[in-house]
Design a protein around this motif. Structure first.
Motif, PDB file in Angstrom:
ATOM      1  N   VAL A  11       0.847  -1.193   0.000  1.00 37.84           N
ATOM      2  CA  VAL A  11       0.000   0.000   0.000  1.00 37.84           C
ATOM      3  C   VAL A  11       0.884   1.244   0.000  1.00 37.84           C
ATOM      4  CG1 VAL A  11      -1.686   1.329   1.334  1.00 37.84           C
ATOM      5  CG2 VAL A  11      -1.970  -1.137   1.078  1.00 37.84           C
ATOM      6  N   LEU A  12       0.604   2.136  -0.928  1.00 39.07           N
ATOM      7  CA  LEU A  12       1.368   3.372  -1.074  1.00 39.07           C
ATOM      8  C   LEU A  12       0.714   4.544  -0.359  1.00 39.07           C
ATOM      9  CD1 LEU A  12       2.139   3.013  -4.872  1.00 39.07           C
ATOM     10  CD2 LEU A  12       3.622   2.394  -2.948  1.00 39.07           C
ATOM     11  N   SER A  13      -0.635   4.589  -0.405  1.00 37.06           N
ATOM     12  CA  SER A  13      -1.348   5.697   0.232  1.00 37.06           C
ATOM     13  C   SER A  13      -2.730   5.252   0.680  1.00 37.06           C
ATOM     14  CB  SER A  13      -1.461   6.898  -0.712  1.00 37.06           C
ATOM     15  OG  SER A  13      -2.274   6.572  -1.808  1.00 37.06           O
ATOM     16  N   VAL A  14      -3.235   5.953   1.696  1.00 38.05           N
ATOM     17  CA  VAL A  14      -4.560   5.685   2.261  1.00 38.05           C
ATOM     18  C   VAL A  14      -5.294   7.019   2.365  1.00 38.05           C
ATOM     19  CG1 VAL A  14      -5.830   4.800   4.255  1.00 38.05           C
ATOM     20  CG2 VAL A  14      -3.657   3.736   3.605  1.00 38.05           C
ATOM     21  N   THR A  37       4.425  -0.803  11.050  1.00 41.50           N
ATOM     22  CA  THR A  37       5.681  -0.170  10.638  1.00 41.50           C
ATOM     23  C   THR A  37       5.550   0.198   9.166  1.00 41.50           C
ATOM     24  OG1 THR A  37       6.666  -2.281   9.992  1.00 41.50           O
ATOM     25  CG2 THR A  37       7.073  -1.538  12.244  1.00 41.50           C
ATOM     26  N   ASN A  38       6.450   1.012   8.686  1.00 40.30           N
ATOM     27  CA  ASN A  38       6.432   1.422   7.272  1.00 40.30           C
ATOM     28  C   ASN A  38       5.044   1.888   6.821  1.00 40.30           C
ATOM     29  OD1 ASN A  38       9.171   0.733   7.024  1.00 40.30           O
ATOM     30  ND2 ASN A  38       8.623  -1.391   6.660  1.00 40.30           N
ATOM     31  N   LYS A  39       4.488   2.795   7.588  1.00 40.83           N
ATOM     32  CA  LYS A  39       3.146   3.295   7.287  1.00 40.83           C
ATOM     33  C   LYS A  39       3.128   4.035   5.948  1.00 40.83           C
ATOM     34  CE  LYS A  39       1.725   3.833  12.115  1.00 40.83           C
ATOM     35  NZ  LYS A  39       2.551   2.750  12.591  1.00 40.83           N
ATOM     36  N   PRO A  40       2.094   3.771   5.125  1.00 41.61           N
ATOM     37  CA  PRO A  40       1.971   4.500   3.862  1.00 41.61           C
ATOM     38  C   PRO A  40       1.549   5.949   4.111  1.00 41.61           C
ATOM     39  CG  PRO A  40       0.087   3.053   4.177  1.00 41.61           C
ATOM     40  CD  PRO A  40       1.037   2.773   5.300  1.00 41.61           C
ATOM     41  N   ALA A  41       1.677   6.769   3.083  1.00 36.65           N
ATOM     42  CA  ALA A  41       1.183   8.145   3.168  1.00 36.65           C
ATOM     43  C   ALA A  41      -0.308   8.093   3.475  1.00 36.65           C
ATOM     44  CB  ALA A  41       1.428   8.866   1.852  1.00 36.65           C
TER      45      ALA A  41
END
Length: 66
Positions: A11-14, A37-41
């Protein structure tokens, strides 16, 4: 995501629409379970959705790995 050949890891963005700001804390807790961790934009806004029974609408954009 699975049907498209990808996963939450890609996932890149939410984009999230909440009908009340009062739900933001609970939403953040749930979000952290899926993206520890590594939360998307992310963009989160308060809106009025088309049906009163709807509390949240979430759109994700993910890549499909090679």
């Amino acid at each position: 995501l699975e049907a498209a050949g990808t996963s939450l890891d890609n996932v890149l963005s939410v984009l999230t629409h909440l009908t009340t700001r009062d739900d933001l804390e609970a939403y953040n807790e749930e979000y952290a379970k899926y993206f520890p961790t590594n939360k998307p934009a992310r963009t989160t806004v308060e809106v009025m959705l088309n049906a009163p029974e709807l509390l949240v609408e979430i759109t994700v954009t993910a890549c499909i790995p090679d």
